[in-house]
Design a protein around this motif. Structure first.
Motif, PDB file in Angstrom:
ATOM      1  N   GLU A 307     -47.803 -26.232   0.318  1.00 15.50           N
ATOM      2  CA  GLU A 307     -48.951 -25.977   1.422  1.00 15.50           C
ATOM      3  C   GLU A 307     -49.969 -27.383   0.966  1.00 15.50           C
ATOM      4  OE1 GLU A 307     -48.918 -24.554   4.147  1.00 15.50           O
ATOM      5  OE2 GLU A 307     -47.035 -23.853   3.615  1.00 15.50           O
ATOM      6  N   ASP A 308     -50.588 -27.156  -0.358  1.00 20.45           N
ATOM      7  CA  ASP A 308     -51.429 -28.183  -0.510  1.00 20.45           C
ATOM      8  C   ASP A 308     -51.203 -29.716  -0.043  1.00 20.45           C
ATOM      9  OD1 ASP A 308     -54.181 -28.697  -1.793  1.00 20.45           O
ATOM     10  OD2 ASP A 308     -52.726 -29.655  -3.190  1.00 20.45           O
ATOM     11  N   PHE A 309     -49.715 -30.019  -0.263  1.00 18.69           N
ATOM     12  CA  PHE A 309     -49.381 -31.327  -0.061  1.00 18.69           C
ATOM     13  C   PHE A 309     -49.607 -31.389   1.685  1.00 18.69           C
ATOM     14  CE2 PHE A 309     -46.444 -34.289   1.324  1.00 18.69           C
ATOM     15  CZ  PHE A 309     -46.444 -35.491   0.479  1.00 18.69           C
ATOM     16  N   LYS A 310     -48.975 -30.490   2.213  1.00 18.32           N
ATOM     17  CA  LYS A 310     -49.026 -30.688   3.721  1.00 18.32           C
ATOM     18  C   LYS A 310     -50.590 -30.762   4.194  1.00 18.32           C
ATOM     19  CE  LYS A 310     -45.010 -28.051   4.925  1.00 18.32           C
ATOM     20  NZ  LYS A 310     -44.381 -26.646   5.782  1.00 18.32           N
ATOM     21  N   GLY A 311     -51.470 -30.013   3.619  1.00 16.96           N
ATOM     22  CA  GLY A 311     -52.871 -30.073   4.025  1.00 16.96           C
ATOM     23  C   GLY A 311     -53.436 -31.672   3.667  1.00 16.96           C
ATOM     24  N   LYS A 312     -52.826 -32.342   2.735  1.00 12.55           N
ATOM     25  CA  LYS A 312     -53.623 -33.631   2.384  1.00 12.55           C
ATOM     26  C   LYS A 312     -52.724 -34.666   3.210  1.00 12.55           C
ATOM     27  CE  LYS A 312     -55.180 -32.195  -1.949  1.00 12.55           C
ATOM     28  NZ  LYS A 312     -54.993 -32.254  -3.442  1.00 12.55           N
ATOM     29  N   THR A 313     -51.497 -34.768   3.609  1.00 13.45           N
ATOM     30  CA  THR A 313     -50.733 -35.649   4.087  1.00 13.45           C
ATOM     31  C   THR A 313     -50.986 -35.935   5.565  1.00 13.45           C
ATOM     32  OG1 THR A 313     -48.564 -36.672   3.943  1.00 13.45           O
ATOM     33  CG2 THR A 313     -48.581 -34.508   4.603  1.00 13.45           C
ATOM     34  N   THR A 314     -50.734 -37.099   6.035  1.00 12.65           N
ATOM     35  CA  THR A 314     -50.927 -37.535   7.404  1.00 12.65           C
ATOM     36  C   THR A 314     -49.491 -37.654   8.187  1.00 12.65           C
ATOM     37  OG1 THR A 314     -51.170 -39.906   6.693  1.00 12.65           O
ATOM     38  CG2 THR A 314     -53.180 -38.562   7.156  1.00 12.65           C
ATOM     39  N   LEU A 315     -48.239 -37.638   7.117  1.00 11.57           N
ATOM     40  CA  LEU A 315     -46.915 -37.673   7.442  1.00 11.57           C
ATOM     41  C   LEU A 315     -46.639 -36.547   8.501  1.00 11.57           C
ATOM     42  CD1 LEU A 315     -44.516 -39.499   7.201  1.00 11.57           C
ATOM     43  CD2 LEU A 315     -43.872 -37.840   5.584  1.00 11.57           C
ATOM     44  N   LEU A 316     -46.213 -37.146   9.749  1.00  8.09           N
ATOM     45  CA  LEU A 316     -45.823 -36.105  10.673  1.00  8.09           C
ATOM     46  C   LEU A 316     -44.393 -35.926  10.697  1.00  8.09           C
ATOM     47  CD1 LEU A 316     -48.054 -37.459  13.731  1.00  8.09           C
ATOM     48  CD2 LEU A 316     -48.374 -35.536  12.014  1.00  8.09           C
ATOM     49  N   SER A 444     -31.507 -42.320  -5.660  1.00  5.72           N
ATOM     50  CA  SER A 444     -31.840 -43.773  -5.431  1.00  5.72           C
ATOM     51  C   SER A 444     -31.876 -44.018  -3.953  1.00  5.72           C
ATOM     52  CB  SER A 444     -30.653 -44.414  -6.044  1.00  5.72           C
ATOM     53  OG  SER A 444     -29.515 -44.093  -5.421  1.00  5.72           O
ATOM     54  N   GLU A 445     -31.419 -43.418  -3.252  1.00  7.77           N
ATOM     55  CA  GLU A 445     -31.384 -43.534  -1.662  1.00  7.77           C
ATOM     56  C   GLU A 445     -32.819 -42.752  -1.217  1.00  7.77           C
ATOM     57  OE1 GLU A 445     -28.137 -41.858   0.853  1.00  7.77           O
ATOM     58  OE2 GLU A 445     -26.446 -42.628  -1.024  1.00  7.77           O
ATOM     59  N   ILE A 446     -33.201 -41.763  -1.618  1.00  8.47           N
ATOM     60  CA  ILE A 446     -34.536 -41.405  -1.364  1.00  8.47           C
ATOM     61  C   ILE A 446     -35.739 -42.110  -1.680  1.00  8.47           C
ATOM     62  CG2 ILE A 446     -36.033 -39.255  -1.745  1.00  8.47           C
ATOM     63  CD1 ILE A 446     -33.703 -37.464  -2.013  1.00  8.47           C
ATOM     64  N   LYS A 447     -35.307 -42.848  -2.850  1.00  7.26           N
ATOM     65  CA  LYS A 447     -36.530 -43.723  -3.406  1.00  7.26           C
ATOM     66  C   LYS A 447     -36.848 -44.863  -2.194  1.00  7.26           C
ATOM     67  CE  LYS A 447     -36.140 -42.863  -8.193  1.00  7.26           C
ATOM     68  NZ  LYS A 447     -35.735 -43.624  -9.560  1.00  7.26           N
ATOM     69  N   LYS A 448     -35.928 -45.081  -1.341  1.00  2.50           N
ATOM     70  CA  LYS A 448     -36.085 -45.881  -0.352  1.00  2.50           C
ATOM     71  C   LYS A 448     -37.096 -45.516   0.710  1.00  2.50           C
ATOM     72  CE  LYS A 448     -31.421 -47.915  -1.121  1.00  2.50           C
ATOM     73  NZ  LYS A 448     -29.986 -48.086  -0.402  1.00  2.50           N
ATOM     74  N   LEU A 449     -37.287 -44.206   0.699  1.00  4.39           N
ATOM     75  CA  LEU A 449     -38.163 -43.722   1.678  1.00  4.39           C
ATOM     76  C   LEU A 449     -39.388 -43.913   1.205  1.00  4.39           C
ATOM     77  CD1 LEU A 449     -36.394 -40.172   2.482  1.00  4.39           C
ATOM     78  CD2 LEU A 449     -36.268 -42.399   3.888  1.00  4.39           C
ATOM     79  N   PRO A 450     -40.446 -43.472   2.126  1.00  2.00           N
ATOM     80  CA  PRO A 450     -41.995 -43.855   1.838  1.00  2.00           C
ATOM     81  C   PRO A 450     -42.559 -42.715   0.649  1.00  2.00           C
ATOM     82  CG  PRO A 450     -41.646 -43.907   4.120  1.00  2.00           C
ATOM     83  CD  PRO A 450     -40.404 -43.509   3.595  1.00  2.00           C
ATOM     84  N   LYS A 451     -43.455 -43.159   0.120  1.00  6.46           N
ATOM     85  CA  LYS A 451     -43.765 -42.286  -1.087  1.00  6.46           C
ATOM     86  C   LYS A 451     -44.161 -40.863  -0.659  1.00  6.46           C
ATOM     87  CE  LYS A 451     -43.498 -45.514  -4.376  1.00  6.46           C
ATOM     88  NZ  LYS A 451     -42.516 -45.173  -5.531  1.00  6.46           N
ATOM     89  N   GLU A 452     -45.061 -40.808   0.408  1.00  6.73           N
ATOM     90  CA  GLU A 452     -45.169 -39.514   0.822  1.00  6.73           C
ATOM     91  C   GLU A 452     -44.109 -38.791   1.151  1.00  6.73           C
ATOM     92  OE1 GLU A 452     -48.085 -39.985   3.877  1.00  6.73           O
ATOM     93  OE2 GLU A 452     -49.770 -39.876   2.608  1.00  6.73           O
ATOM     94  N   GLN A 453     -43.231 -39.295   1.761  1.00  4.55           N
ATOM     95  CA  GLN A 453     -41.847 -38.601   2.240  1.00  4.55           C
ATOM     96  C   GLN A 453     -41.057 -38.127   1.166  1.00  4.55           C
ATOM     97  OE1 GLN A 453     -39.629 -40.571   5.238  1.00  4.55           O
ATOM     98  NE2 GLN A 453     -38.259 -38.886   5.514  1.00  4.55           N
ATOM     99  N   GLN A 454     -41.055 -38.889   0.005  1.00  6.66           N
ATOM    100  CA  GLN A 454     -40.468 -38.714  -1.234  1.00  6.66           C
ATOM    101  C   GLN A 454     -41.012 -37.253  -1.817  1.00  6.66           C
ATOM    102  OE1 GLN A 454     -39.533 -41.737  -4.069  1.00  6.66           O
ATOM    103  NE2 GLN A 454     -39.585 -43.226  -2.455  1.00  6.66           N
ATOM    104  N   ALA A 455     -42.457 -37.357  -1.897  1.00  8.82           N
ATOM    105  CA  ALA A 455     -43.074 -36.429  -2.658  1.00  8.82           C
ATOM    106  C   ALA A 455     -42.872 -34.937  -1.750  1.00  8.82           C
ATOM    107  CB  ALA A 455     -44.682 -36.401  -2.485  1.00  8.82           C
ATOM    108  N   PHE A 456     -42.960 -34.965  -0.349  1.00 10.03           N
ATOM    109  CA  PHE A 456     -42.573 -33.774   0.434  1.00 10.03           C
ATOM    110  C   PHE A 456     -41.369 -33.398   0.304  1.00 10.03           C
ATOM    111  CE2 PHE A 456     -41.187 -31.957   4.265  1.00 10.03           C
ATOM    112  CZ  PHE A 456     -42.272 -30.848   4.553  1.00 10.03           C
ATOM    113  N   LEU A 457     -40.509 -34.161   0.039  1.00  7.19           N
ATOM    114  CA  LEU A 457     -38.819 -33.542   0.119  1.00  7.19           C
ATOM    115  C   LEU A 457     -38.692 -32.891  -1.305  1.00  7.19           C
ATOM    116  CD1 LEU A 457     -37.127 -36.589   1.485  1.00  7.19           C
ATOM    117  CD2 LEU A 457     -37.443 -34.355   2.539  1.00  7.19           C
ATOM    118  N   ARG A 458     -39.311 -33.737  -2.484  1.00  8.66           N
ATOM    119  CA  ARG A 458     -39.140 -33.084  -3.839  1.00  8.66           C
ATOM    120  C   ARG A 458     -39.966 -31.607  -3.876  1.00  8.66           C
ATOM    121  NH1 ARG A 458     -41.287 -37.062  -6.014  1.00  8.66           N
ATOM    122  NH2 ARG A 458     -43.375 -36.385  -6.216  1.00  8.66           N
ATOM    123  N   LYS A 459     -41.171 -31.538  -3.430  1.00  9.70           N
ATOM    124  CA  LYS A 459     -41.976 -30.294  -3.387  1.00  9.70           C
ATOM    125  C   LYS A 459     -41.142 -29.169  -2.572  1.00  9.70           C
ATOM    126  CE  LYS A 459     -46.354 -32.254  -4.087  1.00  9.70           C
ATOM    127  NZ  LYS A 459     -46.363 -31.836  -5.400  1.00  9.70           N
TER     128      LYS A 459
END
Length: 825
Positions: A307-316, A444-459
């Motif tokens: 939730e904290d990550f969602k509140g801070k990111t601008t990724l839609l 390795s495939e996920i690392k090709k995604l943007p950083k914010e998206q990688q972090a969101f998927l990890r959380k």
């Protein structure tokens, strides 16, 4: 003599049965006294006989396996067969620990007392109140407290104390203490249901019904361990023998106590067995609960982080991107978590088995998703063996061979588990490495995604993993709780103990009366037997026949007379006839021709008091009355007696003649008996033996033979001095006096020895002072003279004294006169 007669005679020689029976008859008063005392005591004891009751119940011991799970899934295991369970349950029922639990549950150490006339009665559940003790505090010990019910709401407690402190007992910690008590008489009123908190008493007393009776009772706090030991004796029987159906029974004076103990005992053991069966499931639930607490925190942390990550990111719409990659990665990571959980379980299990000895607390492998049958079965077997070992510890010694076998089986199972752990860990690590490879490719495939998206998927994946673990733990807990709820105790009560209205039983009081009667018989018999064994006196003429070869020439009956001149005073008495019989028998004993036409007869005995003087005087009188010139010589120079009976002063006699102080004519005295002369012994000389042994003494006797037809020699006792042996040389016959109840059996050995050595010849026994009136059961038919002083055979032939009946001795029906009666000495 027949063999039977010989046997009886030999037995009588060892133990005088007739004498024993006579003594027993004489002890009739002792028998009556013992009987009165015994019956009185039996009656008193019978007042204390209490009624005993019995109570029983039936229980069943079954192996109640949980029906909801198979052996691979179940959180419970079969701890052992039915036979083992029955043995264990029986042992537990009889154990001290079990008795403690029941006694604590019922507080049986509180004694309710109703005072009775002869003994106090156990009034448990018979009182209108019940006492609940506060076991957290000490209670006064062994002291009766009186409770008086005043009305429906109140009561009074009272007691008497002699000291400022008294002994108390802490029933929780099982230790003694000292508590303060008021000195003197104490009493205080309370309300039913109030908490009574005193230094020495801490209880709550509740009334048992709305309308209670007034009255007084006693109660006290008794010995805890004595109470426990008393109930350890509960009786248990298998019905039928060898089955799993047990009958529990107790007996005692209070039926309510018995019923409560038996029923509560079953409940306590039933609860204990169920707790034991649930022990594995309970341990599993506790483990899951502790894991759930940590898992909830992990889920909450993951949610907060996302939730904290969602509140801070601008990724839609980041969640919709790369959905396939994320789902696959999430699934792989869940598998990774599951494998790591199993590896952790194996690691913990391996460490537990290496460091612990109690294996009953091992959690089921299914908790972490291990469904491998070899691991589950081995763990179940290990828990079963461990539980079996603990059960057998109740009834077997620590060094019993069965424990060695169980320990060997446990070690074998542990080795199997260790081998399975190594094999399973190897397979799991291989699977884990495969997952790591798959995870690495997707990452390795996920690392090709943007950083914010990688972090969101990890959380997002972390939250899903934590939620999945939480759901698994909840499912496992529900499974364990279901198993626990489905478990039932292996102890099942078939038939509870109940008061069916049957009466109790009392010990037969007649046994006490029978014991009293037996004791009343045994004591007199024992006393008579003891007295017979210790009795060393001669009582009947037949004793002489058994003990000596010396013949018995006559029996002289018992007779009380003012003097020894019985024959002269009562010539027609049976005593006189006895002496005539002895006179006749003596004719057969004379040796050879009479010296100078005179016969000399010596009278002696073992000790003084056996009737020598009595015999000498009356035998001389018998000869004199027959017209024979008779001389009676008193040769007992140490203890002169004859002079007193004839009323002559003993100033001149044998001793004077032997010392040449007087002539024969001077020492010879005439008597009031015709034809009877008397020579007294004279003054007691300092050297009587020397005088008797002197030549002058022998010459005196020989000289006197020229003037008399018969000479009777009254000599000293042969058993005390040797004078009589010297005198016997001048006698044609010797009479040895034996007195009934006076002469000891051992004294006969003296004359036996002299007779066997021919130191004395022509000797015969005379049994003196004999009273045969039913004393020893002998009836004599001797051919010698005998006489009895109380009319042995009157019938007009003899004149005898009339014996006054015992019941008229002190009445005026018989004239009485005071006489100085002398014994026949």
């Amino acid at each position: 003599m027949s063999e039977e007669a010989k046997d009886l005679d030999g037995l009588s020689g060892i133990f005088d049965i007739s004498q024993f029976l006579n003594k027993l008859i004489k002890l009739w008063w002792f028998f009556l006294l013992c009987l009165i005392i015994g019956l009185s005591y039996a009656y008193y004891k019978n007042q204390f006989i209490q009624t005993y009751y019995s109570a029983s119940s039936l229980i069943s011991i079954k192996d109640n396996t949980n029906p909801l799970f198979t052996s691979n899934q179940s959180l419970t295991f079969n701890w052992g067969g039915t036979t083992d369970k029955v043995t264990t349950v029986i042992t537990k029922f009889k154990s001290r620990t079990h008795a403690e639990r029941v006694v604590d549950e019922l507080q049986f150490y509180i004694n309710y007392i109703q005072e009775g006339e002869y003994f106090n009665i156990d009034a448990y559940k018979a009182t209108p109140f019940f006492i609940y003790a506060d076991t957290a505090r000490a209670q006064i010990y062994g002291k009766n407290v009186r409770i008086k019910v005043l009305d429906q709401d109140s009561f009074e407690l009272s007691a008497s104390f002699s000291e400022e402190t008294s002994l108390a007992y802490d029933y929780a910690n099982k230790v003694h203490e000292q508590v303060k008590t008021p000195v003197g008489e104490w009493s205080q009123q309370f309300k039913f249901g109030d908490s009574i908190q005193l230094p020495f008493l801490n209880v709550v007393i509740e009334k048992t019904s709305e309308n209670i009776q007034t009255g007084q009772w006693l109660f006290n706090f008794g010995n805890y361990w004595a109470t426990v030991n008393n109930y350890k004796g509960i009786r248990i029987m298998q019905k039928p023998e060898g089955s799993s159906i047990l009958e529990l029974s107790l007996s005692g004076t209070n039926k309510a106590r018995l019923i409560d103990y038996i029923n509560t005992s079953s409940i306590v053991l039933e609860t204990e067995e169920l707790e034991l069966k649930n022990k594995f499931a309970t341990a599993t639930i506790q483990y899951i609960d502790s894991s759930l607490v940590a898992q909830i925190k992990s889920v909450k942390a993951a949610e907060d982080d996302l939730e904290d990550f969602k509140g801070k990111t601008t990724l839609l719409d980041a969640q919709e991107q790369s959905t396939d990659l994320n789902l696959r990665l999430t699934d792989y990571e869940k598998q990774e978590t599951g494998i790591k959980r199993q590896l952790d379980y194996y690691e913990n299990l391996e460490n537990y088995l290496k460091n612990k000895s109690d294996y009953t607390l091992i959690q089921a492998p299914s908790i972490v998703g291990i469904e491998e049958s070899s691991i589950g079965g081995a763990v179940a077997r290990l828990v079963s063996l461990s539980e079996e070992r603990k059960k057998r510890e109740f009834s077997m010694r620590a060094d019993a061979p069965v424990f060695q076998q169980i320990d060997r089986d446990i070690n074998t199972v542990k080795e199997v588990i260790f081998e399975n752990i190594r094999s399973s860990k190897s397979l799991l690590n291989r699977d884990l490495n495969d997952l790591y490879s798959k995870i690495n490719r997707i990452e390795s495939e996920i690392k090709k995604l943007p950083k914010e998206q990688q972090a969101f998927l990890r959380k997002q994946r972390q939250l899903e993993i934590e939620q999945d673990a939480f759901n698994i733990f909840k499912a496992k807990k529900a499974e364990a709780e279901l198993v626990k709820a489905a478990n039932v105790s292996d102890v099942f009560v078939i038939d509870k103990a109940r008061d069916t209205g049957g009466g109790g039983s009392r010990r037969d009081g007649n046994i006490n009366y029978l014991i009293a009667l037996l004791m009343a018989v045994a004591l007199p018999v024992g006393l008579a037997f003891f007295l017979t064994l210790l009795d060393n006196y001669l009582h009947v003429p037949k004793d002489l026949e058994r003990m000596s070869n010396v013949p018995l020439i006559g029996v002289i009956g018992k007779m009380n007379h003012p003097s020894n001149l019985v024959v002269n005073d009562q010539p027609k008495s049976t005593i006189a006839e006895a002496f005539r019989g002895i006179r006749s028998s003596l004719h057969f004993m004379y040796k050879g021709e009479a010296s100078h036409g005179c016969r000399t007869i010596m009278v002696t005995s073992s000790v003084s008091g056996e009737g020598k003087t009595f015999m000498s005087i009356n035998l001389a009188t018998v000869y004199a009355m027959s017209g024979k010139r008779t001389l009676l010589i008193g040769l007992d120079l140490r203890k002169p007696k004859i002079f007193d009976d004839f009323g002559i002063e003993n100033t001149l006699g044998v001793s004077n003649y032997l010392v040449n102080d007087a002539s024969l004519e001077q020492v010879i005295h005439n008597t009031r008996v015709d034809n009877l002369d008397l020579i007294l012994s004279g003054p007691v000389p300092p050297n009587p033996s020397e005088l008797i042994l002197s030549e002058r003494a022998g010459n005196m006797i020989e000289e006197l033979k020229k003037s008399y037809d018969y000479i009777i020699l009254d000599t000293p006792p042969l058993g005390l001095v040797a004078d009589a042996l010297e005198i016997a040389k001048h006698a044609d016959a010797s009479l040895y006096m034996v007195r009934q109840g006076y002469t000891k059996k051992g004294m006969i050995e003296v004359i036996n020895d002299k007779y066997s050595k021919n130191e004395i010849e022509n000797v015969s026994f005379v049994f003196n002072y004999y009273d045969d009136r039913g004393k020893y059961g002998y009836g004599y038919g001797y051919g010698y003279g005998y006489g009895y002083g109380y009319g042995a055979y009157g019938n007009g032939y003899h004149v005898n004294k009339i014996k006054k009946p015992w019941y008229k001795k002190n009445t005026g029906l018989y004239a009485s006169r005071s006489v100085n009666k002398k014994e026949q000495q």
